[in-house]
Design a protein around this motif. Sequence first.
Motif, PDB file in Angstrom:
ATOM      1  N   ASP A 277      19.843  78.638  23.231  1.00 54.90           N
ATOM      2  CA  ASP A 277      20.105  79.590  22.258  1.00 54.90           C
ATOM      3  C   ASP A 277      19.237  79.253  20.938  1.00 54.90           C
ATOM      4  O   ASP A 277      19.738  78.077  20.508  1.00 54.90           O
ATOM      5  N   LEU A 278      18.664  80.112  20.324  1.00 52.28           N
ATOM      6  CA  LEU A 278      17.925  79.692  19.190  1.00 52.28           C
ATOM      7  C   LEU A 278      18.582  79.580  18.118  1.00 52.28           C
ATOM      8  O   LEU A 278      17.911  78.905  17.008  1.00 52.28           O
ATOM      9  N   ARG A 279      19.655  79.786  17.958  1.00 52.86           N
ATOM     10  CA  ARG A 279      20.732  79.493  16.817  1.00 52.86           C
ATOM     11  C   ARG A 279      21.085  77.779  16.897  1.00 52.86           C
ATOM     12  O   ARG A 279      21.541  77.368  15.785  1.00 52.86           O
ATOM     13  N   HIS A 280      20.887  77.263  18.009  1.00 52.92           N
ATOM     14  CA  HIS A 280      20.928  75.949  18.051  1.00 52.92           C
ATOM     15  C   HIS A 280      20.041  75.111  17.967  1.00 52.92           C
ATOM     16  O   HIS A 280      18.676  75.356  17.680  1.00 52.92           O
ATOM     17  N   SER A 281      19.938  73.700  17.963  1.00 50.84           N
ATOM     18  CA  SER A 281      19.037  72.705  17.345  1.00 50.84           C
ATOM     19  C   SER A 281      18.101  72.297  18.438  1.00 50.84           C
ATOM     20  O   SER A 281      16.752  72.306  18.432  1.00 50.84           O
ATOM     21  N   ALA A 282      18.684  72.092  19.598  1.00 50.80           N
ATOM     22  CA  ALA A 282      18.152  71.475  20.829  1.00 50.80           C
ATOM     23  C   ALA A 282      19.065  71.497  21.945  1.00 50.80           C
ATOM     24  O   ALA A 282      20.273  71.429  21.840  1.00 50.80           O
ATOM     25  N   ARG A 283      18.583  71.341  23.255  1.00 51.34           N
ATOM     26  CA  ARG A 283      19.304  71.058  24.663  1.00 51.34           C
ATOM     27  C   ARG A 283      18.964  69.520  24.716  1.00 51.34           C
ATOM     28  O   ARG A 283      17.789  69.090  24.771  1.00 51.34           O
ATOM     29  N   VAL A 284      20.039  68.870  25.316  1.00 55.63           N
ATOM     30  CA  VAL A 284      20.021  67.717  25.762  1.00 55.63           C
ATOM     31  C   VAL A 284      20.483  67.480  27.116  1.00 55.63           C
ATOM     32  O   VAL A 284      21.386  68.024  27.779  1.00 55.63           O
ATOM     33  N   ARG A 285      19.852  66.442  27.839  1.00 58.85           N
ATOM     34  CA  ARG A 285      20.115  66.075  29.190  1.00 58.85           C
ATOM     35  C   ARG A 285      20.549  64.601  29.306  1.00 58.85           C
ATOM     36  O   ARG A 285      19.589  64.015  28.645  1.00 58.85           O
ATOM     37  N   ILE A 286      21.438  64.220  29.617  1.00 58.01           N
ATOM     38  CA  ILE A 286      21.903  62.909  29.573  1.00 58.01           C
ATOM     39  C   ILE A 286      22.113  62.296  31.102  1.00 58.01           C
ATOM     40  O   ILE A 286      22.709  62.709  31.918  1.00 58.01           O
ATOM     41  N   PHE A 287      21.284  60.981  31.367  1.00 57.47           N
ATOM     42  CA  PHE A 287      21.444  60.550  32.529  1.00 57.47           C
ATOM     43  C   PHE A 287      21.709  58.948  32.371  1.00 57.47           C
ATOM     44  O   PHE A 287      21.319  58.119  31.444  1.00 57.47           O
ATOM     45  N   THR A 288      22.874  58.606  33.327  1.00 60.38           N
ATOM     46  CA  THR A 288      22.866  57.158  33.446  1.00 60.38           C
ATOM     47  C   THR A 288      21.973  56.680  34.559  1.00 60.38           C
ATOM     48  O   THR A 288      21.078  57.353  35.251  1.00 60.38           O
ATOM     49  N   PRO A 289      22.295  55.392  34.937  1.00 56.09           N
ATOM     50  CA  PRO A 289      20.955  54.766  35.879  1.00 56.09           C
ATOM     51  C   PRO A 289      21.457  55.652  37.346  1.00 56.09           C
ATOM     52  O   PRO A 289      20.626  55.287  38.227  1.00 56.09           O
ATOM     53  N   THR A 290      22.457  56.061  37.540  1.00 57.93           N
ATOM     54  CA  THR A 290      22.848  56.764  38.768  1.00 57.93           C
ATOM     55  C   THR A 290      23.019  58.248  39.023  1.00 57.93           C
ATOM     56  O   THR A 290      22.942  58.775  40.078  1.00 57.93           O
ATOM     57  N   ARG A 291      22.972  59.097  37.605  1.00 57.05           N
ATOM     58  CA  ARG A 291      23.415  60.296  37.735  1.00 57.05           C
ATOM     59  C   ARG A 291      23.025  60.869  36.492  1.00 57.05           C
ATOM     60  O   ARG A 291      23.176  60.366  35.370  1.00 57.05           O
ATOM     61  N   GLU A 292      23.040  62.482  36.407  1.00 52.07           N
ATOM     62  CA  GLU A 292      23.129  63.039  35.194  1.00 52.07           C
ATOM     63  C   GLU A 292      24.669  63.229  35.046  1.00 52.07           C
ATOM     64  O   GLU A 292      25.373  63.874  35.852  1.00 52.07           O
ATOM     65  N   VAL A 293      25.114  63.117  33.658  1.00 53.45           N
ATOM     66  CA  VAL A 293      26.287  63.575  33.344  1.00 53.45           C
ATOM     67  C   VAL A 293      26.264  64.583  32.226  1.00 53.45           C
ATOM     68  O   VAL A 293      25.487  64.881  31.406  1.00 53.45           O
ATOM     69  N   PRO A 294      27.265  65.492  32.208  1.00 50.90           N
ATOM     70  CA  PRO A 294      27.407  66.641  30.810  1.00 50.90           C
ATOM     71  C   PRO A 294      27.607  66.302  29.634  1.00 50.90           C
ATOM     72  O   PRO A 294      27.272  66.905  28.903  1.00 50.90           O
ATOM     73  N   PHE A 295      28.091  64.964  29.499  1.00 48.75           N
ATOM     74  CA  PHE A 295      28.528  64.927  28.191  1.00 48.75           C
ATOM     75  C   PHE A 295      28.670  63.257  28.028  1.00 48.75           C
ATOM     76  O   PHE A 295      29.170  62.628  28.980  1.00 48.75           O
TER      77      PHE A 295
ATOM     78  N   LEU B 237      23.821  70.547  19.313  1.00 47.15           N
ATOM     79  CA  LEU B 237      23.190  70.165  20.415  1.00 47.15           C
ATOM     80  C   LEU B 237      23.960  70.789  21.604  1.00 47.15           C
ATOM     81  O   LEU B 237      25.230  70.672  21.722  1.00 47.15           O
ATOM     82  N   GLU B 238      23.136  71.244  22.638  1.00 47.07           N
ATOM     83  CA  GLU B 238      23.709  72.074  23.843  1.00 47.07           C
ATOM     84  C   GLU B 238      23.870  71.086  24.831  1.00 47.07           C
ATOM     85  O   GLU B 238      22.924  70.128  25.028  1.00 47.07           O
ATOM     86  N   THR B 239      24.906  70.568  25.276  1.00 48.05           N
ATOM     87  CA  THR B 239      25.296  69.724  26.471  1.00 48.05           C
ATOM     88  C   THR B 239      25.699  70.366  27.606  1.00 48.05           C
ATOM     89  O   THR B 239      26.133  71.834  27.696  1.00 48.05           O
ATOM     90  N   GLY B 240      26.073  69.700  28.782  1.00 50.75           N
ATOM     91  CA  GLY B 240      26.709  70.251  29.943  1.00 50.75           C
ATOM     92  C   GLY B 240      28.121  70.639  29.748  1.00 50.75           C
ATOM     93  O   GLY B 240      28.609  71.370  30.459  1.00 50.75           O
ATOM     94  N   VAL B 241      28.738  70.227  28.631  1.00 56.59           N
ATOM     95  CA  VAL B 241      30.060  70.809  28.194  1.00 56.59           C
ATOM     96  C   VAL B 241      30.045  72.071  27.212  1.00 56.59           C
ATOM     97  O   VAL B 241      31.089  72.431  26.792  1.00 56.59           O
ATOM     98  N   GLY B 242      28.635  72.346  26.808  1.00 56.53           N
ATOM     99  CA  GLY B 242      28.795  73.464  25.704  1.00 56.53           C
ATOM    100  C   GLY B 242      28.176  72.742  24.422  1.00 56.53           C
ATOM    101  O   GLY B 242      27.785  71.645  24.493  1.00 56.53           O
ATOM    102  N   PRO B 243      28.027  73.854  23.547  1.00 52.77           N
ATOM    103  CA  PRO B 243      27.358  73.147  22.411  1.00 52.77           C
ATOM    104  C   PRO B 243      28.171  72.455  21.589  1.00 52.77           C
ATOM    105  O   PRO B 243      29.481  72.823  21.329  1.00 52.77           O
ATOM    106  N   ILE B 244      27.805  71.221  21.000  1.00 55.55           N
ATOM    107  CA  ILE B 244      28.521  70.435  20.023  1.00 55.55           C
ATOM    108  C   ILE B 244      27.726  70.229  18.792  1.00 55.55           C
ATOM    109  O   ILE B 244      26.757  69.949  18.590  1.00 55.55           O
ATOM    110  N   PRO B 245      28.629  70.647  17.824  1.00 55.96           N
ATOM    111  CA  PRO B 245      27.951  70.362  16.246  1.00 55.96           C
ATOM    112  C   PRO B 245      27.984  68.925  15.936  1.00 55.96           C
ATOM    113  O   PRO B 245      28.937  68.066  16.225  1.00 55.96           O
ATOM    114  N   CYS B 246      26.804  68.296  15.390  1.00 59.54           N
ATOM    115  CA  CYS B 246      26.593  67.154  15.206  1.00 59.54           C
ATOM    116  C   CYS B 246      26.139  67.090  13.263  1.00 59.54           C
ATOM    117  O   CYS B 246      25.481  67.880  12.858  1.00 59.54           O
TER     118      CYS B 246
END
Length: 284
Positions: free
Chosen positions: A54-72, A95-104
């Motif tokens: 969504d161009l109204r947001h700043s960035a999309r982030v993907r978060i990985f632990t050593p064993t999996r991707e997590v949504p937040f 920031l767009e995350t796996g649980v939705g957009p989060i303001p920072c």
Amino acid sequence: MNTYVVYDVFTDRRFGGNQLAVFPDAGPLPEAQLAAIAREFNYSEVVFVYPPDDLRHSARVRIFTPTREVPFAGHPLIGTAVALADLGFPADMILETGVGPIPCTVAQGRGSFTTTTPLTRHGAPDPALVARALGLTVANLDGTVHPPVQAGVGLTFVIARLTDRDALRRCQPDVAAMREGAALHPASLDFATLAYVTQGNMVHARMFAPLDNIPEDPATGSAAAALCALLHDLTGQPQDLTIHQGVDMGRASLIFARTDGPTGGVTIAGHAVRTMEGQFFVDE
């Protein structure tokens, strides 16, 4: 070649807090190698940043632990927000995350974010099992406010209140008991357990997730958010917590957590400092 930066998060000085690697422009990285890159760092999390959907947001982030991707996760959001602000992003971002957009928001190296993901409870593990998983006895658990509970606000933890600081200091996770717990209570993390004690609004905490290749986490913002939301829900009172974590492992961290208004949203805040930067080489 792909540039990354490393921040120590939930600390205002280098070599404390929780390490985080951030790839500010992850687009060129092969999708199939993201998990391997996270394993190579072996930090509790690595963040890959992309243009927003969504161009109204700043960035999309993907978060990985050593064993999996997590949504937040908490310290990745704080560290990524500070890293992007250092690179010239506006102080207020979404920031767009796996649980939705989060303001920072970022100001003078201190980041904060607010999550309105509702608290969910996933189970009530047997206190004897939780005590064994922590290397303690049931007598070390304090059930006056709540028994051990599996809950979260986007990422699930077993949350166990202990009787005193000495019990917290003596925690020594039993991996076999953790495996038993993970089999009985499957969740987004494998029986990751936050143990804590309180003194007024001050909290001392430790978080163990050995089955997710995180023997002990120096600072866990998502667990802090879960604890804050849980205490708000149990007491019906707004929470404003100062959480000390990582002390017993030599990486002291400071997390600020508070509940906001009647919706029970949680704001997490803390500092982050850049410690290194470099280039990562991958096979094309």
